[in-house]
Design an enzyme around this catalytic site. Structure first.
Site, PDB file in Angstrom:
ATOM      1  N   HIS A 277       0.842  -1.214   0.000  1.00  0.00           N
ATOM      2  CA  HIS A 277       0.000   0.000   0.000  1.00  0.00           C
ATOM      3  C   HIS A 277       0.868   1.252   0.000  1.00  0.00           C
ATOM      4  CE1 HIS A 277      -3.461   2.608   1.403  1.00  0.00           C
ATOM      5  NE2 HIS A 277      -2.448   3.303   1.899  1.00  0.00           N
ATOM      6  N   GLU A 278       1.819   1.316   0.905  1.00  0.00           N
ATOM      7  CA  GLU A 278       2.643   2.542   1.025  1.00  0.00           C
ATOM      8  C   GLU A 278       3.452   2.805  -0.240  1.00  0.00           C
ATOM      9  OE1 GLU A 278       0.840   3.225   4.493  1.00  0.00           O
ATOM     10  OE2 GLU A 278       2.006   4.564   3.237  1.00  0.00           O
TER      11      GLU A 278
ATOM     12  N   HIS B 109       1.715   4.854  -2.676  1.00  0.00           N
ATOM     13  CA  HIS B 109       1.876   6.315  -2.463  1.00  0.00           C
ATOM     14  C   HIS B 109       3.227   6.766  -2.985  1.00  0.00           C
ATOM     15  CE1 HIS B 109      -1.722   6.664  -0.128  1.00  0.00           C
ATOM     16  NE2 HIS B 109      -1.271   5.996   0.917  1.00  0.00           N
TER      17      HIS B 109
ATOM     18  N   HIS C 155      -5.146   7.772  -1.901  1.00  0.00           N
ATOM     19  CA  HIS C 155      -6.062   6.728  -1.445  1.00  0.00           C
ATOM     20  C   HIS C 155      -7.218   6.547  -2.427  1.00  0.00           C
ATOM     21  CE1 HIS C 155      -4.519   6.960   2.923  1.00  0.00           C
ATOM     22  NE2 HIS C 155      -3.996   5.939   2.256  1.00  0.00           N
TER      23      HIS C 155
END
Lengths: 80, 376
Positions: free
Chosen positions: B119-120, B123, B129
């Site tokens: 997930h990170e 970014h 998101h």
């Protein structure tokens, strides 16, 4: 009294959550997602509820409180 | 999916990453492997390559931090905020921080590091998101196993909006097209064919190259079928450096960088481990080839122009190694890419050539094209 205390805790929890994920801080874009300027808590609550597909009431209802308590990523949600 | 306003993205396709601070709740090898698999999840969808470095400033600096760690986004102790990452850019851009106060795990008892890291890194590559609850980029934690992980559609659309699709999107097992009719030259045949690894697995012979592998019976070169590595070895997520099987134990070992996986057949036996378990010096960061000698119960590991010998019975590296490979195996020239012992002969694969080595004559007794092993 206990329910009043619980309500106060929930309020502070929500306040901290909205500050962290729905309030612009400036500086390096960490997730960028902040609302422009300091909108009221109700407005930020509505943004949170809209983001997570919850019923948009602007109130700190149970589903919203449950969402706020979930472990999550530290990057803010709402784009400016 | 959502992008960051201004749609910041990396202007290059090869990005460096460095893990500068680890966590006490997981071994360094486990952290390395989880980070590598999390990056692989993205590079399977877009033409990005991630190169690990252990010194200096990398594009993506990865660290485990506690409380206020100097970036004006303090962590908050157990649960709550788990991690954060910065949008692509110079300096802090791309950097990824995990809250050291969390219990990090490779499984489900705690927060799965692969899940949060994947997930990170979204970014760090430019994704914000997503409002899609099934997306990896949804803000709240939801366990994902790295084994067989497929990037959700929403995330694929988002990351490909930034970097375009990878030539062959490897997230889904795509088997290269083989012409329907008989023994015409399969598409995977070209004279430069070389292999990353070759091993017996059960009764089959497996040949690995990039993210594809071929499997065949030992005595039957025709009807060889390619598959994607991730379809049968989802944990490996990418290409394999070396592999070997110890038939007596029914176990096989697959190497990628400084990690290895143990399997029984195609069944992974647990999370990745570190190659230093075998007794390699830290200077060895990856293995080029592995060759198990059944009778001697030894395994030779080839690294550059040298090789190490591992005693499988005593489970330790033999003394007086590494030795120079060309001195030990006359006639075998070039770096060894792969090796396997079959019917008393050793077969070395070096680029497009395959050398048949007779251990009694101590000499090469045949040279064929590597591609002839997969029906070309």
């Amino acid at each position: 009294a206990p329910s009043l205390l619980a309500a106060t805790n929930s309020y502070h929890l929500a306040q901290a959550y909205l500050d962290k994920y729905y309030t612009k801080k400036g500086g390096q874009q960490i997730g960028e997602m902040v609302s422009r300027g300091g909108s009221s808590m109700v407005k930020k609550l509505k943004e949170l509820q809209a983001f997570f597909g919850l019923h948009v009431t602007g109130k700190l209802d149970q589903p919203t409180l449950e969402m706020i308590q979930k472990p999550r990523c530290g990057v803010p949600d709402v784009a400016n | 999916y959502r992008l960051f306003p201004g749609e910041p993205k990396w202007k290059k396709n090869t990005l460096t990453y460095r893990i500068s601070k680890y966590t006490p709740s997981l071994s360094a090898a486990a952290v390395d492997a989880a980070v590598e698999m999390a990056l692989c999840a993205w590079s399977s969808a877009v033409p990005l390559t991630f190169v690990r470095t252990d010194v200096g400033e990398a594009d993506i600096m990865v660290s485990f931090e506690t409380g206020d760690h100097g970036d004006s986004y303090p962590f908050d102790g157990p649960r709550g905020t788990l991690a954060h990452a910065f949008a692509p850019g110079e300096g802090l851009g791309g950097d990824t921080h995990f809250d050291n106060a969390e219990t990090w795990t490779l499984g489900m008892n705690g927060f799965n590091l692969f899940t949060v890291a994947a997930h990170e890194f979204g970014h760090a590559l430019g994704l914000a998101h997503s409002t899609d609850p099934s997306a990896l980029m949804y803000p709240t934690y939801k366990y994902q196993s790295p084994y067989g992980f497929q990037l959700p559609k929403d995330d694929v659309r988002g990351i490909q909006a930034l970097y375009g699709p990878r030539r062959t999107f490897l997230g889904k097992p795509t088997v290269p097209h083989i012409p329907p009719h008989g023994p015409s030259t399969p598409e995977h045949c070209d004279s430069s064919t070389s292999f990353d690894a070759v091993t017996m697995l059960g009764k089959e012979l497996l040949f690995f190259r990039d993210r594809i592998f071929w499997r065949r019976q030992v005595h039957q070169p025709l009807g060889v079928r390619p598959s994607t590595t991730t379809s049968s070895f989802p944990q490996l997520m990418a290409n394999v450096d070396a592999a070997y099987q110890v038939a007596e134990r029914g176990t096989a070992y697959f190497f990628k960088g400084p990690h290895y996986w143990v399997t029984r057949g195609f069944q992974m036996q647990g999370p990745p481990q570190t190659i230093y378990d075998f007794g390699f010096p830290r200077s060895v960061q990856r293995i080029d080839a592995a060759l198990h000698l059944q009778e001697a119960q030894r395994t030779l590991f080839f690294v550059g122009d040298e090789h190490y010998s591992y005693d499988e019975k005593k489970r330790k590296m033999e003394k007086d190694y590494p030795k120079n490979t060309e001195e030990e195996f006359s006639g075998v020239n070039g770096q060894i890419d792969a090796a396997v012992e079959l019917n008393g002969y050793i077969y070395f694969f070096s680029g497009p050539k395959s050398f048949k080595y007779d251990t009694e004559k101590e000499d090469v007794v045949g040279v064929v094209k590597s591609s002839s092993w997969i029906g070309c």
